[in-house]
Design a protein around this motif. Sequence first.
Motif, PDB file in Angstrom:
ATOM      1  N   GLU A 166       0.832  -1.194   0.000  1.00  0.00           N
ATOM      2  CA  GLU A 166       0.000   0.000   0.000  1.00  0.00           C
ATOM      3  C   GLU A 166       0.873   1.252   0.000  1.00  0.00           C
ATOM      4  O   GLU A 166       1.975   1.269   0.531  1.00  0.00           O
ATOM      5  CB  GLU A 166      -0.908   0.043   1.234  1.00  0.00           C
ATOM      6  CG  GLU A 166      -1.739  -1.199   1.457  1.00  0.00           C
ATOM      7  CD  GLU A 166      -1.129  -2.126   2.477  1.00  0.00           C
ATOM      8  OE1 GLU A 166      -1.883  -2.684   3.282  1.00  0.00           O
ATOM      9  OE2 GLU A 166       0.097  -2.292   2.460  1.00  0.00           O
ATOM     10  N   ASP A 224      -4.058  -0.775   9.845  1.00  0.00           N
ATOM     11  CA  ASP A 224      -4.562  -1.719   8.846  1.00  0.00           C
ATOM     12  C   ASP A 224      -5.971  -2.121   9.260  1.00  0.00           C
ATOM     13  O   ASP A 224      -6.161  -2.928  10.162  1.00  0.00           O
ATOM     14  CB  ASP A 224      -3.645  -2.950   8.780  1.00  0.00           C
ATOM     15  CG  ASP A 224      -4.152  -3.979   7.779  1.00  0.00           C
ATOM     16  OD1 ASP A 224      -4.809  -3.580   6.813  1.00  0.00           O
ATOM     17  OD2 ASP A 224      -3.898  -5.182   7.983  1.00  0.00           O
ATOM     18  N   SER A 331      -4.950  -0.114 -10.689  1.00  0.00           N
ATOM     19  CA  SER A 331      -3.961  -0.240  -9.624  1.00  0.00           C
ATOM     20  C   SER A 331      -2.573  -0.350 -10.244  1.00  0.00           C
ATOM     21  O   SER A 331      -2.402  -0.974 -11.307  1.00  0.00           O
ATOM     22  CB  SER A 331      -4.216  -1.482  -8.764  1.00  0.00           C
ATOM     23  OG  SER A 331      -5.476  -1.399  -8.129  1.00  0.00           O
TER      24      SER A 331
END
Length: 861
Positions: A166, A224, A331
């Motif tokens: 991420e 998270d 992405s």
Amino acid sequence: MPKRKNTSNNQQGFGKLNYTGSFGRSLSFGNAQDAVVNSLFNLQVNGMLGDSIEIAAAITDNNIPIQPDGNTQQLNEFDRIWLQFKKRNWTLSLGDIDVRQQPTYFLSYFKRQQGIAFETTQRLGKQTSNTSFVSAAIAKGKFTRNVFNGQEGNQGPYRLRGANNELFFVILAGTERVFIDGVQLERGEDQDYVINYNTAEISFTPKQLISRDKRIQVEFEYADRNYLNSLLYAGNALKVGEKLEVNIGMYSNADAKNSPINQTLDNVQRQFLSNIGDSINQAFYPVAVRDSFDAAKVLYIKIDTTVAGQPYTFYRYQNIYDTAMYSLAFSEVGTGKGNYTLLLNGANGKVFQWVAPVNGVAQGNYEPVALLVTPKKQQLFTAGIKYSLGKNTKLLAEAGYSVTDINTFASKDKSNDGGLGIKLQLKDERTIQLGKSSKLLSTEARFEQVDENFRPLERLRSIEFLRDWGLPFDAGFAKEQLPGFTMTLINNKQHSIQYDYSGYKRGNAYSGNRHSIEHRLQQQGWVVNDVLRYTSFDGLGINGYFLRPSIAINKTFSKINALEIGAQYQLEHNQVKSSVTDTLQASSFSFTDWRVHVRSNQQQRNRWSLQWFRRSNQFALANGFVPQDVNDNFSIQVELTKSKQHQFRLNTGYRMLKVKTAGISNQQSDNTLLGRAEYLTQLAKGAITGNLLYEIGAGQEQQRDFSYIEVPAGRGEFAWIDYNSDAVPQLNEFELAQFQDQAKYIRIFTPTNRFVKAAYNTLNASIQLSPANVWRRDSSHLKRFLAKWNAQSSLQTTSKRKEDGGFPFNPFAGSISDTAIIMANTNIANTISFNRYSTSWGVDRRRFATAAKHCSRMVWK
């Protein structure tokens, strides 16, 4: 309005409680916003419940969540609820608690969590005690580690990544540990680094000049919230005098797969995750949703084509009506792993275009997919014993068994979830007689083995353990065996010598042996440290050695105010050859490092230091090494803080990089300058205070994408003017609205992972007049009246411009039309106050002037 109270309560049955705190309510409204109510509440309590239970509590709550800034050594915590009860041999903690456990080698961790923790100690006999600790909580974050090399002349910010790669997340404040070349750094603007917890970006101060030679490692926990995450821990330690200690522990951290938070999965996606098993690097789920045509949207159509005889289906951007249109979510999957690239076509939003593969190899770095995060489970069970075999000898033994399931949705690939780890250690420490003097002899024999599937909670070994063995930092998991032996001889703590042998076997692909000799001498102001380490290794198709000698000599002149002069030499030569071709591999490297320093007594408040060091890098080529580059580095540090009226700090560094052999890399010869100077003054018993800060350096500025979103008329800031009459909004068709009814759009900025190298400078100056510090209690009515007044002025200017090899010394240089300026901000504030320190009433008059420029647009407010 905030209220603060500090009082005590002594009621029957409750004992004496002391509490202090504040609460506040504020109402904000205006002609361009709705009414907003903000609240804050802070409470601290300590005292006794009854006559035996001690209570402590800290409760802070703000309806706007706040993360502390990562630019100081000490952090103020916000939005925490913490309660603790103590009674002789037990402690109960509830709320936001930090648990740091280091009972054994394998079961060592630090977690920030919300829950309950209980600890108790019982005496079972005159020499026997038992300590138990249990906790149950919701984990706040997940642990991960980033390893990367610095960029030449780039102080940051450097974007950190999460465990699932991420880019955008929040780091839990205070959980980070930052290392450069194996040395842990300190946080703070006047220390080594600052960190933005909200954007997960780290920048380094002038105290740490960053270059491509710097090995940077950052360990941290980050929020998270894909699944509800539970954390359970139980540990027990039994101690029998000084002879025996037994530790057992259990740790469990698991995602609740049926309780997602930020990630919502349908049944098809759950089945998709179940089918991939442990191959979670393939958890990219296609995202293509049929959508109705809208000129303001970025939509695609599906195309079938053939490339080199192979059929492909891809999506193409289209801004005119079609019967089947799709809304996609892209992405970034890595260079050469995707079939799409970013297309800069001026559309109001990001547009991606398909690039045909070449010989079946993808040419892009984006895909219309979304990464689905799998629920995970990690458990660890340990048992350890410490036993004294005699007065001087101790035996330590520990075993740990871990269970790690990286995808609890899947029922397959479970045979590799469990792994075993063991460690044995025998220590002996005794005084021996050699000649006329006694010396301390310490010996240690050790053995460690971990299975390929064993997973520790955090890093087990030293931060550069793999590099010490000539291995890359990203080496995967493997079965490891580490035998070792150490012998140390110390003479009155002034003269010592140590020999260490370590072996390292890594599966069937690596086997190494390391011999190390360390010597230290301290006598009559001289300090000598010399180290020789030699590592030889063999692997699959490779063999080589890693040679690392170093010597450091310092001399302190006690008669010249403890002046210190020192020099250091270091060589690192890592030679890796192919067993087949006998040629050097790309992982080989070699460099020498020379250092000289002169510094004053660092225990004094007025101190300074000067340092020069030169590093010469060599590049592996065929059968030998060729010169790559040479860099000279100079640094000056000055701290003059003895005077209370005037204090000065200076930290500056200059680096000259000269490339010796062109064509080895893209790096060119370069010069880097960093500097930070700060002056503080306090005159007339604090009636006049001021500070001046100047900083110059180089870093990088994040590029931002932006788009325009339609809002109700009058609520926006921009108007759309269809210049090309195609009924499709483009970025260059939005202008500042001239009339309120045309203001139908707002501009939204989106952070990216693209950065532009920039040079920067900062100038901050402020002065404050506070006559109250001198005249508040003066007998003169005029002076007491003047003491009620307070004045403050400040100037802050920051500019960043495209790096062009020069140094931007002047903070006021540049103009609106200067296209090299990336960002420029100037803030001027003047405040005059009357009766400021009164608890009843006061009057402030403030005036602010702000100039801001981003790229080619400057706005004064």
